[in-house]
Design an enzyme around this catalytic site. Structure first.
Site, PDB file in Angstrom:
ATOM      1  N   GLU A 275       0.842  -1.206   0.000  1.00  0.00           N
ATOM      2  CA  GLU A 275       0.000   0.000   0.000  1.00  0.00           C
ATOM      3  C   GLU A 275       0.875   1.253   0.000  1.00  0.00           C
ATOM      4  O   GLU A 275       0.781   2.091   0.903  1.00  0.00           O
ATOM      5  CB  GLU A 275      -0.908   0.008   1.238  1.00  0.00           C
ATOM      6  CG  GLU A 275      -1.828  -1.193   1.355  1.00  0.00           C
ATOM      7  CD  GLU A 275      -2.578  -1.252   2.686  1.00  0.00           C
ATOM      8  OE1 GLU A 275      -2.358  -0.375   3.560  1.00  0.00           O
ATOM      9  OE2 GLU A 275      -3.376  -2.179   2.870  1.00  0.00           O
ATOM     10  N   GLY A 277       2.088   4.918  -0.551  1.00  0.00           N
ATOM     11  CA  GLY A 277       1.441   6.199  -0.815  1.00  0.00           C
ATOM     12  C   GLY A 277       2.497   7.221  -1.188  1.00  0.00           C
ATOM     13  O   GLY A 277       2.738   7.533  -2.356  1.00  0.00           O
ATOM     14  N   ARG A 278       3.203   7.694  -0.159  1.00  0.00           N
ATOM     15  CA  ARG A 278       4.215   8.730  -0.316  1.00  0.00           C
ATOM     16  C   ARG A 278       5.275   8.370  -1.358  1.00  0.00           C
ATOM     17  O   ARG A 278       5.721   9.215  -2.126  1.00  0.00           O
ATOM     18  CB  ARG A 278       4.881   8.921   1.048  1.00  0.00           C
ATOM     19  CG  ARG A 278       5.793  10.102   1.161  1.00  0.00           C
ATOM     20  CD  ARG A 278       6.579  10.023   2.466  1.00  0.00           C
ATOM     21  NE  ARG A 278       5.798   9.731   3.637  1.00  0.00           N
ATOM     22  CZ  ARG A 278       5.300  10.649   4.477  1.00  0.00           C
ATOM     23  NH1 ARG A 278       5.502  11.918   4.250  1.00  0.00           N
ATOM     24  NH2 ARG A 278       4.612  10.283   5.536  1.00  0.00           N
ATOM     25  N   ARG A 314       1.726  20.038   6.366  1.00  0.00           N
ATOM     26  CA  ARG A 314       2.745  19.171   6.964  1.00  0.00           C
ATOM     27  C   ARG A 314       3.737  19.917   7.884  1.00  0.00           C
ATOM     28  O   ARG A 314       4.038  19.431   8.967  1.00  0.00           O
ATOM     29  CB  ARG A 314       3.495  18.387   5.891  1.00  0.00           C
ATOM     30  CG  ARG A 314       2.560  17.532   5.006  1.00  0.00           C
ATOM     31  CD  ARG A 314       3.316  16.559   4.111  1.00  0.00           C
ATOM     32  NE  ARG A 314       3.929  15.508   4.881  1.00  0.00           N
ATOM     33  CZ  ARG A 314       5.207  15.441   5.156  1.00  0.00           C
ATOM     34  NH1 ARG A 314       6.042  16.353   4.686  1.00  0.00           N
ATOM     35  NH2 ARG A 314       5.683  14.471   5.900  1.00  0.00           N
ATOM     36  N   TYR A 318       3.514  18.493  11.549  1.00  0.00           N
ATOM     37  CA  TYR A 318       4.554  17.513  11.918  1.00  0.00           C
ATOM     38  C   TYR A 318       5.948  18.140  11.961  1.00  0.00           C
ATOM     39  O   TYR A 318       6.942  17.391  11.950  1.00  0.00           O
ATOM     40  CB  TYR A 318       4.621  16.374  10.899  1.00  0.00           C
ATOM     41  CG  TYR A 318       3.313  15.828  10.397  1.00  0.00           C
ATOM     42  CD1 TYR A 318       2.463  15.109  11.239  1.00  0.00           C
ATOM     43  CD2 TYR A 318       2.938  16.005   9.068  1.00  0.00           C
ATOM     44  CE1 TYR A 318       1.274  14.589  10.750  1.00  0.00           C
ATOM     45  CE2 TYR A 318       1.753  15.480   8.578  1.00  0.00           C
ATOM     46  CZ  TYR A 318       0.920  14.778   9.428  1.00  0.00           C
ATOM     47  OH  TYR A 318      -0.248  14.274   8.942  1.00  0.00           O
ATOM     48  N   CYS A 346      -3.665  33.625  10.056  1.00  0.00           N
ATOM     49  CA  CYS A 346      -3.458  34.340  11.315  1.00  0.00           C
ATOM     50  C   CYS A 346      -3.088  33.392  12.450  1.00  0.00           C
ATOM     51  O   CYS A 346      -3.837  33.261  13.427  1.00  0.00           O
ATOM     52  CB  CYS A 346      -4.708  35.138  11.639  1.00  0.00           C
ATOM     53  SG  CYS A 346      -5.119  36.199  10.263  1.00  0.00           S
ATOM     54  N   GLU A 347      -2.009  32.687  12.303  1.00  0.00           N
ATOM     55  CA  GLU A 347      -1.486  31.807  13.352  1.00  0.00           C
ATOM     56  C   GLU A 347       0.027  31.771  13.214  1.00  0.00           C
ATOM     57  O   GLU A 347       0.539  31.671  12.102  1.00  0.00           O
ATOM     58  CB  GLU A 347      -1.987  30.364  13.165  1.00  0.00           C
ATOM     59  CG  GLU A 347      -3.451  30.199  13.324  1.00  0.00           C
ATOM     60  CD  GLU A 347      -3.840  28.767  13.668  1.00  0.00           C
ATOM     61  OE1 GLU A 347      -3.003  28.022  14.220  1.00  0.00           O
ATOM     62  OE2 GLU A 347      -4.985  28.433  13.368  1.00  0.00           O
ATOM     63  N   TYR A 375       0.238  13.931   0.678  1.00  0.00           N
ATOM     64  CA  TYR A 375      -0.284  14.569   1.898  1.00  0.00           C
ATOM     65  C   TYR A 375      -0.176  16.096   1.810  1.00  0.00           C
ATOM     66  O   TYR A 375       0.018  16.774   2.810  1.00  0.00           O
ATOM     67  CB  TYR A 375       0.426  14.021   3.148  1.00  0.00           C
ATOM     68  CG  TYR A 375       0.404  12.506   3.200  1.00  0.00           C
ATOM     69  CD1 TYR A 375      -0.800  11.837   3.410  1.00  0.00           C
ATOM     70  CD2 TYR A 375       1.555  11.750   3.006  1.00  0.00           C
ATOM     71  CE1 TYR A 375      -0.844  10.449   3.431  1.00  0.00           C
ATOM     72  CE2 TYR A 375       1.516  10.361   3.029  1.00  0.00           C
ATOM     73  CZ  TYR A 375       0.309   9.722   3.245  1.00  0.00           C
ATOM     74  OH  TYR A 375       0.266   8.344   3.259  1.00  0.00           O
TER      75      TYR A 375
HETATM   76  N1  LLP Z   1      -1.752   1.992   4.380  1.00  0.00           N
HETATM   77  C1  LLP Z   1      -2.327   2.471   5.484  1.00  0.00           C
HETATM   78  C2  LLP Z   1      -3.276   1.624   6.219  1.00  0.00           C
HETATM   79  C3  LLP Z   1      -2.028   3.775   5.932  1.00  0.00           C
HETATM   80  O1  LLP Z   1      -2.615   4.243   7.031  1.00  0.00           O
HETATM   81  C4  LLP Z   1      -1.121   4.578   5.197  1.00  0.00           C
HETATM   82  C5  LLP Z   1      -0.792   5.923   5.624  1.00  0.00           C
HETATM   83  C6  LLP Z   1      -0.547   4.026   4.025  1.00  0.00           C
HETATM   84  C7  LLP Z   1      -0.875   2.738   3.655  1.00  0.00           C
HETATM   85  C8  LLP Z   1       0.420   4.787   3.173  1.00  0.00           C
HETATM   86  O2  LLP Z   1       1.578   5.112   3.862  1.00  0.00           O
HETATM   87  P1  LLP Z   1       2.813   5.771   3.091  1.00  0.00           P
HETATM   88  O3  LLP Z   1       3.314   4.745   2.106  1.00  0.00           O
HETATM   89  O4  LLP Z   1       2.329   6.989   2.398  1.00  0.00           O
HETATM   90  O5  LLP Z   1       3.775   6.076   4.152  1.00  0.00           O
HETATM   91  N2  LLP Z   1      -0.044  12.760   6.707  1.00  0.00           N
HETATM   92  C9  LLP Z   1       1.228  12.164   7.108  1.00  0.00           C
HETATM   93  C10 LLP Z   1       1.310  10.698   6.760  1.00  0.00           C
HETATM   94  C11 LLP Z   1       0.157   9.877   7.282  1.00  0.00           C
HETATM   95  C12 LLP Z   1       0.173   8.453   6.846  1.00  0.00           C
HETATM   96  C13 LLP Z   1      -1.134   7.819   7.124  1.00  0.00           C
HETATM   97  N3  LLP Z   1      -1.250   6.468   6.700  1.00  0.00           N
HETATM   98  C14 LLP Z   1       2.361  12.975   6.490  1.00  0.00           C
HETATM   99  O6  LLP Z   1       2.097  13.956   5.790  1.00  0.00           O
HETATM  100  O7  LLP Z   1       3.530  12.666   6.713  1.00  0.00           O
END
Ligand code: LLP
Length: 422
Positions: A275, A277-278, A314, A318, A346-347, A375
């Site tokens: 899975e 994402g990033r 972000r 974070y 305004c923060e 993200y």
């Molecule tokens: N699978 C599940 C169940 C997840 O909760 C996530 C991310 C992924 C896959 C994908 O993860 P990745 O490969 O993108 O690391 N907003 C935060 C990151 C939150 C990740 C949430 N879950 C940021 O901007 O760093």
């Protein structure tokens, strides 16, 4: 090859000058590169060409339907966490049988939608969810394929707000309860156990936490099979880190990550599900913004941009680092200034970077935030009644708007003054 790079003294996205996009669409705006999406998807997927594996791109990272359609064409599946994301994935042409449904709080409406679509598997995260899914499947005359998301209690490092695989996190079935959960599911008429699922965190910059997880899950799969469960798939989640320009150590190359996973799971006789994402979308996008004012107060130099925390959350959420560069390449004799790069919200938290060394900037200069494809737009909002930031997809020398900038009218259209006030 970088697809956001300088040509003729200014930064391009593939073959399109960013200044042209700024003139046409205005700023702030997210700009994505098709070539980068394709390259990242292939770097990841090609490692698994010789085994059965499903790449289920994690929609939450960048959920624009044009991005999903780009990945769908390459054969990607999707990891979704809401009914909305499920509809996005289906709309973009990702077949239901390549969609996995994750998330700790699936509602029965969302379950029904996914059952009717015929998704591949639900990653179930609690016993109450298991009961709800069984009942929902029964009431719709379907059978739900399930994997339990187990919590391996592995520390993945990284920011506490995005760590998910420790026992104190809200995610998954506690490690010691996993076998009981499978035994319970096996007795339910409308769920069918097909696999095991984990996801230990995000922006993980080492292989060790993944290795520790695979080791634990492999043992669990052995125990589950000995207890009579049919375990066909092992979903290892996402989480692989990427370079942001300030990493303490370079994150593992996807090919090395893939080789390690293949080696460790060779004898498990499972289909692997990933899975990411990033890793797919992070470096496929930038946020393009314009300097409104350069304000010097005696003690600080502020660069006030037209992008703000509502557009790219972000850094505020974070303390995340994004590399910042001017669109116009600085000349060899440029003057460097230490800027606090901020937005107009305004923060005080609306700060992208402190004491960042940049060439001196002036009102009207364009700057980019790198590695903003994951993200970024997906977490944007309309705080301070700032319209949602638009998105552009570049493809070679072409580009199109893939999310429009709403007008203030569009925002106000959804709001009402109650009858007792009008
Ligand atoms: N699978 C599940 C169940 C997840 O909760 C996530 C991310 C992924 C896959 C994908 O993860 P990745 O490969 O993108 O690391 N907003 C935060 C990151 C939150 C990740 C949430 N879950 C940021 O901007 O760093």
């Amino acid at each position: 090859m970088r697809h956001f790079d300088f040509k003729n003294g200014e930064m391009y996205a593939e073959d399109v000058p960013l200044s042209k996009i700024a003139d046409d669409v205005g700023t702030p705006v997210y700009v994505y590169s098709t070539a980068t999406f394709v390259r990242h998807y292939k770097v990841f997927s090609e490692v698994f060409n010789d085994v059965t594996a499903l790449i289920a791109y994690s929609v939450k990272a960048n959920s624009n339907i044009a991005v999903l359609a780009t990945l769908a064409k390459l054969g990607s599946g999707a990891d979704v966490v809401s009914g909305g994301e499920l509809i996005r994935a289906l709309t973009a042409g990702i077949p239901a049988h390549k969609i996995v449904f994750s998330g700790v709080g699936k509602t029965t409406d969302e379950m029904r939608l996914a059952l009717e679509a015929g998704i591949r598997v639900f990653n179930v995260e609690s016993i109450p969810e298991l009961y709800a899914l069984n009942e929902t499947a029964q009431s719709t005359g379907t059978i739900a394929n399930i994997a339990f998301r187990v919590n391996p209690d592995v520390s993945a490092g990284g920011h506490a707000k995005i760590s998910t695989g420790k026992k104190e996190n809200k995610f998954g079935i506690a490690w010691d309860d996993a076998e009981k959960a499978y035994a319970l599911a096996a007795k339910m008429p409308a769920v069918r156990v097909v696999g095991v699922d984990v996801h230990i965190g995000s922006q993980i910059d080492k292989l060790e936490p993944f290795e520790a997880t695979i080791e634990k899950v492999s043992e669990l799969i052995g125990r589950l099979r000995r207890a009579g469960h049919v375990i066909k798939s092992f979903d290892i989640g996402g989480g692989l880190g990427i370079p942001y320009g300030n990493n303490e150590q370079a994150p593992p190359h996807p090919a090395d990550y893939g080789a390690m996973v293949k080696k460790m799971t060779r004898d498990l006789n499972v289909e692997m599900i990933f899975e990411p994402g990033r890793m797919i979308s992070g470096n496929s996008g930038i946020l393009l913004s314009k300097v409104i004012y350069a304000k010097e107060t005696g003690s600080r130099n502020f660069l006030i941009l037209d992008a703000a925390m509502n557009d790219l959350l972000r850094p505020a959420l974070y303390d995340a680092f994004h590399d910042i560069e001017p669109v116009k390449a600085p000349g060899s004799d440029f003057e460097e200034v230490l800027y606090d790069v901020v937005g107009p919200v305004c923060e005080t938290g609306d700060t992208f970077a402190k004491d960042r060394a940049l060439p001196r900037c002036n009102s009207g200069d364009l700057i980019v935030f790198h590695t903003a494809g994951a993200y970024g737009a997906a977490q944007s909002g309309q705080y301070n009644t700032r319209p949602l930031v638009p998105e552009i997809l570049v493809n070679g020398a072409d580009y199109e708007v893939i999310r429009e900038r709403p007008g203030i009218d569009d925002i106000l259209k959804t709001e009402r003054i109650p009858s007792w006030l009008s």
